[in-house]
Motif scaffolding. Sequence first.
Motif, mmCIF file in Angstrom:
data_model
loop_
_atom_site.group_PDB
_atom_site.id
_atom_site.type_symbol
_atom_site.label_atom_id
_atom_site.label_comp_id
_atom_site.label_asym_id
_atom_site.label_seq_id
_atom_site.Cartn_x
_atom_site.Cartn_y
_atom_site.Cartn_z
ATOM 1 N N GLY A 129 0.816 -1.211 0.000
ATOM 2 C CA GLY A 129 0.000 0.000 0.000
ATOM 3 C C GLY A 129 0.849 1.260 0.000
ATOM 4 N N THR A 130 0.175 2.389 -0.186
ATOM 5 C CA THR A 130 0.887 3.664 -0.178
ATOM 6 C C THR A 130 1.672 3.853 1.126
ATOM 7 O OG1 THR A 130 0.645 6.051 -0.364
ATOM 8 C CG2 THR A 130 -1.150 4.927 0.736
ATOM 9 N N ALA A 131 2.879 4.382 1.009
ATOM 10 C CA ALA A 131 3.738 4.702 2.164
ATOM 11 C C ALA A 131 3.956 3.511 3.098
ATOM 12 C CB ALA A 131 3.165 5.900 2.920
ATOM 13 N N GLY A 167 6.530 1.610 2.933
ATOM 14 C CA GLY A 167 7.965 1.427 3.122
ATOM 15 C C GLY A 167 8.599 0.594 2.012
ATOM 16 N N LYS A 168 7.956 0.571 0.852
ATOM 17 C CA LYS A 168 8.479 -0.223 -0.273
ATOM 18 C C LYS A 168 9.877 0.240 -0.668
ATOM 19 C CE LYS A 168 4.927 0.972 -2.868
ATOM 20 N NZ LYS A 168 4.119 1.699 -1.871
ATOM 21 N N THR A 169 10.030 1.568 -0.820
ATOM 22 C CA THR A 169 11.324 2.093 -1.281
ATOM 23 C C THR A 169 12.411 1.817 -0.244
ATOM 24 O OG1 THR A 169 10.050 3.811 -2.379
ATOM 25 C CG2 THR A 169 12.416 4.140 -2.294
ATOM 26 N N THR A 170 12.064 1.936 1.045
ATOM 27 C CA THR A 170 13.044 1.641 2.099
ATOM 28 C C THR A 170 13.481 0.181 2.022
ATOM 29 O OG1 THR A 170 11.897 3.239 3.477
ATOM 30 C CG2 THR A 170 13.424 1.773 4.615
ATOM 31 N N PHE A 189 -5.604 8.118 -8.753
ATOM 32 C CA PHE A 189 -4.223 7.705 -9.006
ATOM 33 C C PHE A 189 -3.935 6.307 -8.457
ATOM 34 C CE2 PHE A 189 -3.820 12.362 -9.189
ATOM 35 C CZ PHE A 189 -3.089 12.503 -10.355
ATOM 36 N N ASP A 190 -4.915 5.697 -7.796
ATOM 37 C CA ASP A 190 -4.691 4.372 -7.197
ATOM 38 C C ASP A 190 -5.400 3.260 -7.970
ATOM 39 O OD1 ASP A 190 -4.301 6.540 -5.085
ATOM 40 O OD2 ASP A 190 -3.337 4.775 -4.213
ATOM 41 N N HIS A 191 -5.944 3.632 -9.137
ATOM 42 C CA HIS A 191 -6.616 2.640 -9.989
ATOM 43 C C HIS A 191 -5.593 2.092 -10.996
ATOM 44 C CE1 HIS A 191 -9.376 0.887 -12.908
ATOM 45 N NE2 HIS A 191 -10.294 0.934 -11.950
ATOM 46 N N ASN A 220 10.200 10.443 -16.613
ATOM 47 C CA ASN A 220 10.522 11.106 -15.347
ATOM 48 C C ASN A 220 9.232 11.792 -14.892
ATOM 49 O OD1 ASN A 220 11.738 12.431 -13.270
ATOM 50 N ND2 ASN A 220 13.155 13.599 -14.544
ATOM 51 N N TYR A 221 8.504 11.186 -13.936
ATOM 52 C CA TYR A 221 7.167 11.650 -13.553
ATOM 53 C C TYR A 221 7.255 12.642 -12.400
ATOM 54 C CZ TYR A 221 2.271 11.500 -12.143
ATOM 55 O OH TYR A 221 0.988 11.847 -11.819
ATOM 56 N N ASP A 222 6.502 13.735 -12.511
ATOM 57 C CA ASP A 222 6.510 14.769 -11.469
ATOM 58 C C ASP A 222 5.158 14.768 -10.731
ATOM 59 O OD1 ASP A 222 6.922 17.003 -9.923
ATOM 60 O OD2 ASP A 222 6.512 18.415 -11.554
ATOM 61 N N THR A 242 3.128 18.312 -10.808
ATOM 62 C CA THR A 242 2.420 18.733 -12.023
ATOM 63 C C THR A 242 1.613 17.581 -12.640
ATOM 64 O OG1 THR A 242 4.353 18.194 -13.346
ATOM 65 C CG2 THR A 242 4.173 20.477 -12.559
ATOM 66 N N HIS A 243 1.837 16.337 -12.157
ATOM 67 C CA HIS A 243 1.180 15.122 -12.682
ATOM 68 C C HIS A 243 1.546 14.881 -14.148
ATOM 69 C CE1 HIS A 243 -1.250 15.659 -9.051
ATOM 70 N NE2 HIS A 243 -1.566 16.858 -9.490
ATOM 71 N N LYS A 244 2.732 15.347 -14.526
ATOM 72 C CA LYS A 244 3.176 15.207 -15.932
ATOM 73 C C LYS A 244 4.600 14.648 -15.982
ATOM 74 C CE LYS A 244 0.705 19.174 -17.984
ATOM 75 N NZ LYS A 244 0.077 18.628 -19.163
ATOM 76 N N ARG A 256 2.268 8.437 7.617
ATOM 77 C CA ARG A 256 3.437 8.723 6.759
ATOM 78 C C ARG A 256 3.027 9.477 5.506
ATOM 79 N NH1 ARG A 256 6.084 2.879 6.322
ATOM 80 N NH2 ARG A 256 6.941 2.643 8.394
ATOM 81 N N ARG A 257 1.881 9.094 4.959
ATOM 82 C CA ARG A 257 1.419 9.709 3.710
ATOM 83 C C ARG A 257 1.126 11.201 3.919
ATOM 84 N NH1 ARG A 257 -1.154 7.859 -1.645
ATOM 85 N NH2 ARG A 257 -2.103 9.794 -2.286
ATOM 86 N N ILE A 258 0.487 11.527 5.051
ATOM 87 C CA ILE A 258 0.189 12.949 5.330
ATOM 88 C C ILE A 258 1.500 13.726 5.397
ATOM 89 C CG2 ILE A 258 -0.706 14.553 7.077
ATOM 90 C CD1 ILE A 258 -2.770 12.308 7.791
ATOM 91 N N GLN A 259 2.442 13.172 6.150
ATOM 92 C CA GLN A 259 3.757 13.819 6.313
ATOM 93 C C GLN A 259 4.426 14.008 4.950
ATOM 94 O OE1 GLN A 259 5.366 14.679 9.130
ATOM 95 N NE2 GLN A 259 7.498 14.848 8.477
ATOM 96 N N ARG A 260 4.486 12.933 4.168
ATOM 97 C CA ARG A 260 5.200 12.976 2.885
ATOM 98 C C ARG A 260 4.522 13.915 1.876
ATOM 99 N NH1 ARG A 260 4.645 7.853 -0.606
ATOM 100 N NH2 ARG A 260 2.708 8.922 -1.082
ATOM 101 N N ASP A 261 3.195 13.777 1.717
ATOM 102 C CA ASP A 261 2.511 14.560 0.690
ATOM 103 C C ASP A 261 2.516 16.052 0.997
ATOM 104 O OD1 ASP A 261 2.098 12.210 -0.583
ATOM 105 O OD2 ASP A 261 -0.089 12.324 -0.656
ATOM 106 N N GLY A 317 3.772 18.848 -2.188
ATOM 107 C CA GLY A 317 3.052 20.116 -2.319
ATOM 108 C C GLY A 317 1.553 20.028 -2.121
ATOM 109 N N ARG A 318 1.073 19.166 -1.209
ATOM 110 C CA ARG A 318 -0.382 19.026 -0.981
ATOM 111 C C ARG A 318 -0.746 19.631 0.388
ATOM 112 N NH1 ARG A 318 -1.146 14.268 -4.361
ATOM 113 N NH2 ARG A 318 0.408 14.646 -5.978
ATOM 114 N N ASN A 319 -2.063 19.947 0.584
ATOM 115 C CA ASN A 319 -2.470 20.354 1.933
ATOM 116 C C ASN A 319 -3.195 19.191 2.617
ATOM 117 O OD1 ASN A 319 -5.401 20.573 1.667
ATOM 118 N ND2 ASN A 319 -4.966 22.323 0.327
#
Length: 243
Positions: free
Chosen positions: A30-32, A34-37, A76-78, A104-106, A109-111, A158-163, A168-170
């Motif tokens: 699932g999101t956050a 720890g996959k990358t870790t 974005f989760d579909h 190279n995804y940003d 900007t979602h681009k 973790r997701r709240i912290q990261r995003d 750049g999200r609120n």
Amino acid sequence: IKDEQLNVHSNGAAFPVLEKQPFIIGVAGGTASGKTTVCNMIIGQLHDQRVVLVHQDSFYHSLSNDVLEKVHEYNFDHPAAFDTELLLSCLGKLKQGQAVSIPNYDYKTHKYVDPPRKVNPSDVIILEGILVLHDPRVCNLMNMKIFVDTDSDVRLARRIQRDTVERGRNIQNVLDQYAKFVKPSFEEFILPSKKHADIIIPRGGDNDVAIDLIVQHIHTKLGQHNLCKIYPNIFVIQTTFQI
Ligand code: CTP
């Protein structure tokens, strides 16, 4: 197989000269979670191999300005949010030992942004992402499948912290997106893909024992993998286990 790719055994039988193919590991969760870790911890212990990390997120569709006007309605989760055909093509080429160019995804900007990332052929390819165990065609390219199983409250924190810090999200947007898309898609698509995993890791990157066992297992599998390239008639029996 062309004639020049065949060697002739002393008994006269022809057999193919087999190139060593990369060993492909999929890391889902699932999101956050720890996959990358987990991936970086595995990479840190595979000193004697050339390893490359590929993110499924690089294969998100680059959004048009029309779609961007209603981005809060975009899921974005579909599975359909990803260009899985491009992912399959890139992974297939890497498996054949060819270099590829990966978008190279940003996330802001979602681009896609320039320049794309050039990925060279490697001994081990690790593909990480929320849905890498969802599509059977992607799963079929993998030699080892891992699912990182972290509690959803830990992941949301973790997701709240990261995003808010990195993407750049609120907070209100993060919570709305989580309730509307992230949690339902986790339950519908990501969690069911856990059954395809060979190994399930509770607590993600906090689980040193699991990482050590996985690295030992990867070394064993790499040995068997290389043996199978030389002696294709040796079968390896694979089992699912939970650490
Ligand atoms: N996402 C988003 N906006 C985008 C693209 C993706 O909010 N433009 C979100 C999706 O909602 C999805 C998440 O990004 O849930 C996927 O990234 P995630 O797996 O959370 O990132 P990793 O850093 O790989 O996670 P981990 O901590 O497990 O390494």
